[in-house]
Motif scaffolding. Structure first.
Motif, PDB file in Angstrom:
ATOM      1  N   SER A 184     106.685   4.930  15.683  1.00 43.41           N
ATOM      2  CA  SER A 184     106.054   4.517  14.439  1.00 43.41           C
ATOM      3  C   SER A 184     104.660   3.987  14.729  1.00 43.41           C
ATOM      4  N   TYR A 185     103.805   4.065  13.740  1.00 42.83           N
ATOM      5  CA  TYR A 185     102.439   3.619  13.902  1.00 42.83           C
ATOM      6  C   TYR A 185     102.388   2.097  13.987  1.00 42.83           C
ATOM      7  N   SER A 186     101.533   1.603  14.820  1.00 38.85           N
ATOM      8  CA  SER A 186     101.390   0.168  15.027  1.00 38.85           C
ATOM      9  C   SER A 186      99.926  -0.143  15.251  1.00 38.85           C
ATOM     10  N   PRO A 187      99.438  -1.331  14.732  1.00 36.52           N
ATOM     11  CA  PRO A 187      98.033  -1.677  14.975  1.00 36.52           C
ATOM     12  C   PRO A 187      97.716  -1.943  16.433  1.00 36.52           C
ATOM     13  N   VAL A 188      98.756  -2.198  17.255  1.00 35.72           N
ATOM     14  CA  VAL A 188      98.558  -2.446  18.677  1.00 35.72           C
ATOM     15  C   VAL A 188      98.740  -1.131  19.425  1.00 35.72           C
ATOM     16  N   PHE A 189      97.764  -0.768  20.260  1.00 34.99           N
ATOM     17  CA  PHE A 189      97.831   0.495  20.993  1.00 34.99           C
ATOM     18  C   PHE A 189      98.888   0.393  22.077  1.00 34.99           C
ATOM     19  N   SER A 190      99.757   1.401  22.117  1.00 42.06           N
ATOM     20  CA  SER A 190     100.807   1.459  23.127  1.00 42.06           C
ATOM     21  C   SER A 190     100.664   2.760  23.897  1.00 42.06           C
ATOM     22  N   PRO A 191     100.429   2.720  25.218  1.00 38.58           N
ATOM     23  CA  PRO A 191     100.299   3.966  25.990  1.00 38.58           C
ATOM     24  C   PRO A 191     101.563   4.814  25.952  1.00 38.58           C
ATOM     25  N   GLU A 192     102.740   4.176  25.933  1.00 38.78           N
ATOM     26  CA  GLU A 192     103.978   4.945  25.908  1.00 38.78           C
ATOM     27  C   GLU A 192     104.095   5.747  24.623  1.00 38.78           C
ATOM     28  N   GLU A 193     103.761   5.135  23.483  1.00 44.33           N
ATOM     29  CA  GLU A 193     103.833   5.852  22.223  1.00 44.33           C
ATOM     30  C   GLU A 193     102.800   6.964  22.158  1.00 44.33           C
ATOM     31  N   ALA A 194     101.608   6.729  22.710  1.00 42.51           N
ATOM     32  CA  ALA A 194     100.580   7.764  22.711  1.00 42.51           C
ATOM     33  C   ALA A 194     101.006   8.966  23.552  1.00 42.51           C
ATOM     34  N   MET A 195     101.624   8.706  24.706  1.00 41.30           N
ATOM     35  CA  MET A 195     102.086   9.797  25.548  1.00 41.30           C
ATOM     36  C   MET A 195     103.224  10.564  24.882  1.00 41.30           C
ATOM     37  N   ALA A 196     104.128   9.835  24.218  1.00 44.70           N
ATOM     38  CA  ALA A 196     105.234  10.515  23.527  1.00 44.70           C
ATOM     39  C   ALA A 196     104.717  11.379  22.380  1.00 44.70           C
ATOM     40  N   ASP A 197     103.709  10.871  21.657  1.00 44.54           N
ATOM     41  CA  ASP A 197     103.125  11.643  20.575  1.00 44.54           C
ATOM     42  C   ASP A 197     102.403  12.878  21.102  1.00 44.54           C
ATOM     43  N   ALA A 198     101.705  12.747  22.230  1.00 45.08           N
ATOM     44  CA  ALA A 198     101.005  13.894  22.819  1.00 45.08           C
ATOM     45  C   ALA A 198     101.985  14.955  23.304  1.00 45.08           C
ATOM     46  N   ARG A 199     103.078  14.524  23.948  1.00 42.94           N
ATOM     47  CA  ARG A 199     104.080  15.501  24.413  1.00 42.94           C
ATOM     48  C   ARG A 199     104.724  16.224  23.241  1.00 42.94           C
ATOM     49  N   LEU A 200     104.981  15.480  22.176  1.00 45.15           N
ATOM     50  CA  LEU A 200     105.582  16.103  21.002  1.00 45.15           C
ATOM     51  C   LEU A 200     104.634  17.105  20.357  1.00 45.15           C
ATOM     52  N   PHE A 201     103.335  16.783  20.346  1.00 43.91           N
ATOM     53  CA  PHE A 201     102.354  17.696  19.763  1.00 43.91           C
ATOM     54  C   PHE A 201     102.199  18.959  20.605  1.00 43.91           C
ATOM     55  N   VAL A 202     102.096  18.791  21.923  1.00 43.59           N
ATOM     56  CA  VAL A 202     101.933  19.955  22.804  1.00 43.59           C
ATOM     57  C   VAL A 202     103.181  20.831  22.766  1.00 43.59           C
ATOM     58  N   GLY A 203     104.360  20.200  22.652  1.00 43.84           N
ATOM     59  CA  GLY A 203     105.592  20.983  22.601  1.00 43.84           C
ATOM     60  C   GLY A 203     105.692  21.855  21.368  1.00 43.84           C
ATOM     61  N   GLY A 204     105.024  21.480  20.284  1.00 43.79           N
ATOM     62  CA  GLY A 204     105.076  22.270  19.054  1.00 43.79           C
ATOM     63  C   GLY A 204     104.010  23.343  18.960  1.00 43.79           C
ATOM     64  N   LEU A 205     103.136  23.459  19.974  1.00 47.55           N
ATOM     65  CA  LEU A 205     102.081  24.468  19.949  1.00 47.55           C
ATOM     66  C   LEU A 205     102.619  25.835  20.374  1.00 47.55           C
ATOM     67  N   THR A 206     101.889  26.853  19.991  1.00 47.05           N
ATOM     68  CA  THR A 206     102.235  28.201  20.430  1.00 47.05           C
ATOM     69  C   THR A 206     101.747  28.411  21.865  1.00 47.05           C
ATOM     70  N   THR A 207     102.188  29.520  22.461  1.00 43.81           N
ATOM     71  CA  THR A 207     101.782  29.815  23.842  1.00 43.81           C
ATOM     72  C   THR A 207     100.275  30.059  23.933  1.00 43.81           C
ATOM     73  N   ALA A 208      99.704  30.679  22.927  1.00 49.53           N
ATOM     74  CA  ALA A 208      98.266  30.963  22.926  1.00 49.53           C
ATOM     75  C   ALA A 208      97.456  29.670  22.877  1.00 49.53           C
ATOM     76  N   ASP A 209      97.877  28.729  22.035  1.00 49.24           N
ATOM     77  CA  ASP A 209      97.145  27.462  21.944  1.00 49.24           C
ATOM     78  C   ASP A 209      97.306  26.639  23.221  1.00 49.24           C
ATOM     79  N   LYS A 210      98.482  26.685  23.808  1.00 54.25           N
ATOM     80  CA  LYS A 210      98.674  25.970  25.070  1.00 54.25           C
ATOM     81  C   LYS A 210      97.764  26.545  26.158  1.00 54.25           C
ATOM     82  N   LEU A 211      97.632  27.866  26.178  1.00 56.90           N
ATOM     83  CA  LEU A 211      96.775  28.510  27.178  1.00 56.90           C
ATOM     84  C   LEU A 211      95.315  28.137  26.954  1.00 56.90           C
TER      85      LEU A 211
END
Length: 268
Positions: free
Chosen positions: A111-138
């Motif tokens: 969930s969004y929080s006013p305090v920056f959390s590296p763990e949440e940012a990494m989890a959000d990035a992994r979730l975003f990259v996992g939903g990309l197509t192969t072309a976008d990942k390349l």
């Protein structure tokens, strides 16, 4: 008549003896007649009035005095009114998450929080990259390689030694590939209200321009004229490209290949 206190002759109707101040007639006090001298106690200070003795105490349990009940404003008795309970503290509203509850990433998405959390940012990035197509990942992989190579030496000169890409004309290629990556992320997140076909063309143009600029940089950096090196102990080419620019060109080729693959598979 005689005074009962000192046996002095006094006139009839006298209320107080003038000799001993004995109260002969206490009718003016409105109380019972004065007791005789033999009825007075030793501790009496007033010769004419006898102090009443306290009533005798009775053995047994003491009587409990009932507690007084609270009264209303009009004076009638009523039961004690309990104090009202404190009102519950309202909870702070929570920010909505980016994903719907029924989506696969709803449980693991932070969930969004006013305090920056590296763990949440990494989890959000992994979730975003996992939903990309192969072309976008390349495309993102090739762009990341170009950005990393921008911190490597792109050319070596006799006067300055090794020069990294960001300190030379290689910064143009870095800006172009960064723009291509921004377009990929914006198109995947649907952050830009632009026709997807236009965004694909911008992405392809940036990737192709990065390849062309790397080739131009290699051409401009090559000068085989011999000159003394920085330390002056050996002769070397005046300027020559090094490994950083070649790796950046390879990353740009990967990004362009991913763009062409995605443009081919895109319905638009």
């Amino acid at each position: 008549m005689k005074c009962p206190g000192c046996s002095t002759e006094v006139a009839d109707g006298t209320s107080i003896c003038p000799s001993c101040d004995y109260i002969i007639d206490d009718s003016f006090l409105g109380s019972a007649p004065a007791p005789a001298p033999e009825e007075r106690g030793e501790g009496d200070t007033n010769p004419g009035i006898k102090r009443p003795s306290p009533p005798p105490t009775r053995s047994g349990k003491k009587r409990k005095v009932p507690a007084k009940k609270a009264k209303k404003g009009n004076g009638s008795a009523h039961e004690d009114i309990p104090e009202p309970l404190p009102s519950p503290v309202p909870l702070a509203p929570t920010m909505p998450t980016r994903y719907a509850p029924e989506s696969p990433g709803a449980r693991s998405s932070p969930s969004y929080s006013p305090v920056f959390s590296p763990e949440e940012a990494m989890a959000d990035a992994r979730l975003f990259v996992g939903g990309l197509t192969t072309a976008d990942k390349l495309t993102l992989l090739g762009g990341a390689l170009c950005l990393l190579c921008s911190f490597f030496p792109w050319k070596e000169t006799a006067a300055e030694g090794e020069v990294i890409g960001l300190q030379s004309l290689g910064i143009v290629a870095t800006g172009l590939i960064a723009l291509a990556m921004v377009v990929v992320v914006g198109r995947a997140r649907r952050s830009f209200h632009v026709n997807p076909a236009v965004m694909w063309l911008v992405q392809l143009a940036c990737s192709g321009a990065t390849i062309v600029w790397c080739l131009v940089f290699i051409k401009l950096s090559w000068d085989p004229t011999e000159a003394h090196s920085v330390d002056g102990n050996m002769l070397m080419a005046t300027s020559k490209p090094v490994m950083g620019v070649y790796l950046c060109a390879a990353g740009a080729i990967i990004a362009a290949a991913g763009t062409l693959m995605g443009l081919k598979d895109s319905p638009t």
